[in-house]
Design a protein around this motif. Sequence first.
Motif, PDB file in Angstrom:
ATOM      1  N   SER A 182       7.774   7.211  -8.269  1.00  0.00           N
ATOM      2  CA  SER A 182       8.090   6.038  -7.313  1.00  0.00           C
ATOM      3  C   SER A 182       7.555   5.465  -6.239  1.00  0.00           C
ATOM      4  CB  SER A 182       7.731   8.015  -6.547  1.00  0.00           C
ATOM      5  OG  SER A 182       7.307   8.814  -6.071  1.00  0.00           O
ATOM      6  N   HIS A 183       6.130   5.330  -6.076  1.00  0.00           N
ATOM      7  CA  HIS A 183       5.653   4.439  -5.395  1.00  0.00           C
ATOM      8  C   HIS A 183       5.887   3.007  -6.054  1.00  0.00           C
ATOM      9  CE1 HIS A 183       3.255   7.740  -5.754  1.00  0.00           C
ATOM     10  NE2 HIS A 183       2.736   7.669  -4.858  1.00  0.00           N
ATOM     11  N   PHE A 184       6.069   3.025  -7.920  1.00  0.00           N
ATOM     12  CA  PHE A 184       6.254   1.746  -8.297  1.00  0.00           C
ATOM     13  C   PHE A 184       7.742   1.521  -7.382  1.00  0.00           C
ATOM     14  CE2 PHE A 184       2.848   1.835 -10.762  1.00  0.00           C
ATOM     15  CZ  PHE A 184       2.329   0.648 -11.141  1.00  0.00           C
ATOM     16  N   ARG A 185       8.662   1.287  -7.016  1.00  0.00           N
ATOM     17  CA  ARG A 185      10.174   1.077  -6.905  1.00  0.00           C
ATOM     18  C   ARG A 185       9.967   0.641  -5.919  1.00  0.00           C
ATOM     19  NH1 ARG A 185      11.422   7.009  -8.807  1.00  0.00           N
ATOM     20  NH2 ARG A 185      13.255   6.408 -10.586  1.00  0.00           N
ATOM     21  N   VAL A 186       9.171   1.449  -4.521  1.00  0.00           N
ATOM     22  CA  VAL A 186       9.251   0.912  -3.332  1.00  0.00           C
ATOM     23  C   VAL A 186       8.251  -0.426  -3.650  1.00  0.00           C
ATOM     24  CG1 VAL A 186       8.162   1.396  -1.184  1.00  0.00           C
ATOM     25  CG2 VAL A 186       8.552   3.368  -1.864  1.00  0.00           C
ATOM     26  N   PHE A 205       7.876   4.310 -19.233  1.00  0.00           N
ATOM     27  CA  PHE A 205       8.777   5.079 -19.618  1.00  0.00           C
ATOM     28  C   PHE A 205       9.987   4.166 -19.068  1.00  0.00           C
ATOM     29  CE2 PHE A 205      12.771   8.407 -19.635  1.00  0.00           C
ATOM     30  CZ  PHE A 205      12.106   8.610 -21.537  1.00  0.00           C
ATOM     31  N   HIS A 206      10.132   4.334 -17.443  1.00  0.00           N
ATOM     32  CA  HIS A 206      10.762   4.169 -16.470  1.00  0.00           C
ATOM     33  C   HIS A 206      11.335   2.851 -16.949  1.00  0.00           C
ATOM     34  CE1 HIS A 206      11.814   8.358 -15.217  1.00  0.00           C
ATOM     35  NE2 HIS A 206      10.982   8.518 -15.305  1.00  0.00           N
ATOM     36  N   PHE A 207       9.499   2.304 -16.523  1.00  0.00           N
ATOM     37  CA  PHE A 207      10.152   0.549 -16.662  1.00  0.00           C
ATOM     38  C   PHE A 207       9.000  -0.234 -17.355  1.00  0.00           C
ATOM     39  CE2 PHE A 207       9.127   2.387 -11.955  1.00  0.00           C
ATOM     40  CZ  PHE A 207      10.414   2.696 -11.636  1.00  0.00           C
ATOM     41  N   SER A 213       0.759  -1.120   0.129  1.00  0.00           N
ATOM     42  CA  SER A 213      -0.159  -0.531  -0.477  1.00  0.00           C
ATOM     43  C   SER A 213       0.764   1.423   0.005  1.00  0.00           C
ATOM     44  CB  SER A 213      -0.687   0.124   0.852  1.00  0.00           C
ATOM     45  OG  SER A 213      -1.545   1.958   1.571  1.00  0.00           O
ATOM     46  N   GLN A 214       0.523   1.783  -0.798  1.00  0.00           N
ATOM     47  CA  GLN A 214       1.662   3.081  -1.485  1.00  0.00           C
ATOM     48  C   GLN A 214       0.944   4.849  -1.953  1.00  0.00           C
ATOM     49  OE1 GLN A 214       4.927   3.375  -0.052  1.00  0.00           O
ATOM     50  NE2 GLN A 214       4.970   0.973  -0.144  1.00  0.00           N
ATOM     51  N   ILE A 215       0.693   4.754  -0.967  1.00  0.00           N
ATOM     52  CA  ILE A 215      -0.498   6.302  -1.321  1.00  0.00           C
ATOM     53  C   ILE A 215       0.544   7.337  -0.527  1.00  0.00           C
ATOM     54  CG2 ILE A 215      -2.743   6.296  -0.093  1.00  0.00           C
ATOM     55  CD1 ILE A 215      -3.587   3.674   0.431  1.00  0.00           C
ATOM     56  N   GLY A 216       0.010   8.473  -1.525  1.00  0.00           N
ATOM     57  CA  GLY A 216       1.248   9.890  -0.646  1.00  0.00           C
ATOM     58  C   GLY A 216       1.362  10.056  -1.418  1.00  0.00           C
ATOM     59  N   ARG A 217       2.291  11.158  -0.939  1.00  0.00           N
ATOM     60  CA  ARG A 217       3.415  12.289  -1.359  1.00  0.00           C
ATOM     61  C   ARG A 217       4.622  11.834  -0.235  1.00  0.00           C
ATOM     62  NH1 ARG A 217       0.118  15.703  -6.434  1.00  0.00           N
ATOM     63  NH2 ARG A 217      -0.931  14.529  -6.568  1.00  0.00           N
TER      64      ARG A 217
END
Length: 247
Positions: free
Chosen positions: A181-185, A215-217, A167-171
């Motif tokens: 950034s969420h996908f990296r985590v 583009f990044h992944f 669960s990656q929610i927020g900034r």
Amino acid sequence: MGQENSGSNIKRQKLHSGGNTVATQSVDDEVKTCNGNNQEKDPYLPKIIVFDLDDCLLFPEAHELSGMPSQPVEGPLDPNNPSTSPLGTVGMRVPSRRRGGYDLDGEVVELYPCARLALRELATNPKYRHVEIAVASTSLEPSYSRAALRGIEIIPDVSVMDMISYSQIGRSGKLTSRKTSHFRVIHEESGGVPFEDMLFFDDCNWQDHVSRVLFHFLSLFVHASLFHFVLPCAGSQRLETCVGLLV
């Protein structure tokens, strides 16, 4: 696992059996038993499905709410069979308040109908018992988003949050306004699940999160076998617009 959720083990022993409790094994076991049959992993399914939240799974958007959604709203959990469906929490209401001398009805956060159908399919079909769920959201009110996920049920006693492994929610912290950034985590916390084994749904209409993540992944893509989630909803509400990347 997950920034806000310790993992998907809590109540997922009830999943993939129509809400009936099965053997209390960890959902992280290599092979699960469901209704007496061993269910092997399907190599053609993604290992992780990543959903956006605001206006993709949930409406209204968290930042549009006037306060914390804290009051459960009851209704049928199975939208295909509302007359026979068990009742549960289908929405979370912001408590009513007075403003400017007027009584304001509390807003209700709900799942889009097609989003509920998709999550219900993931929760009850043994085919998907090895597929983990993640959320990647740039919500401006992450506490409101988490309250909705914790409260809204998919099957009795199993909330959306219970289904989520990452669960990656927020900034804040490691998270920014860019979903990369969420996908990296998620990649880190999943023990390095390859991006080609992830499926991403995002409706974003203010910037193209999907193209930026692609583009990044470059290996991230949608598996055609998941199309049955969205095709029945064509012309209906929302989730059909969230398919981001096509094979």
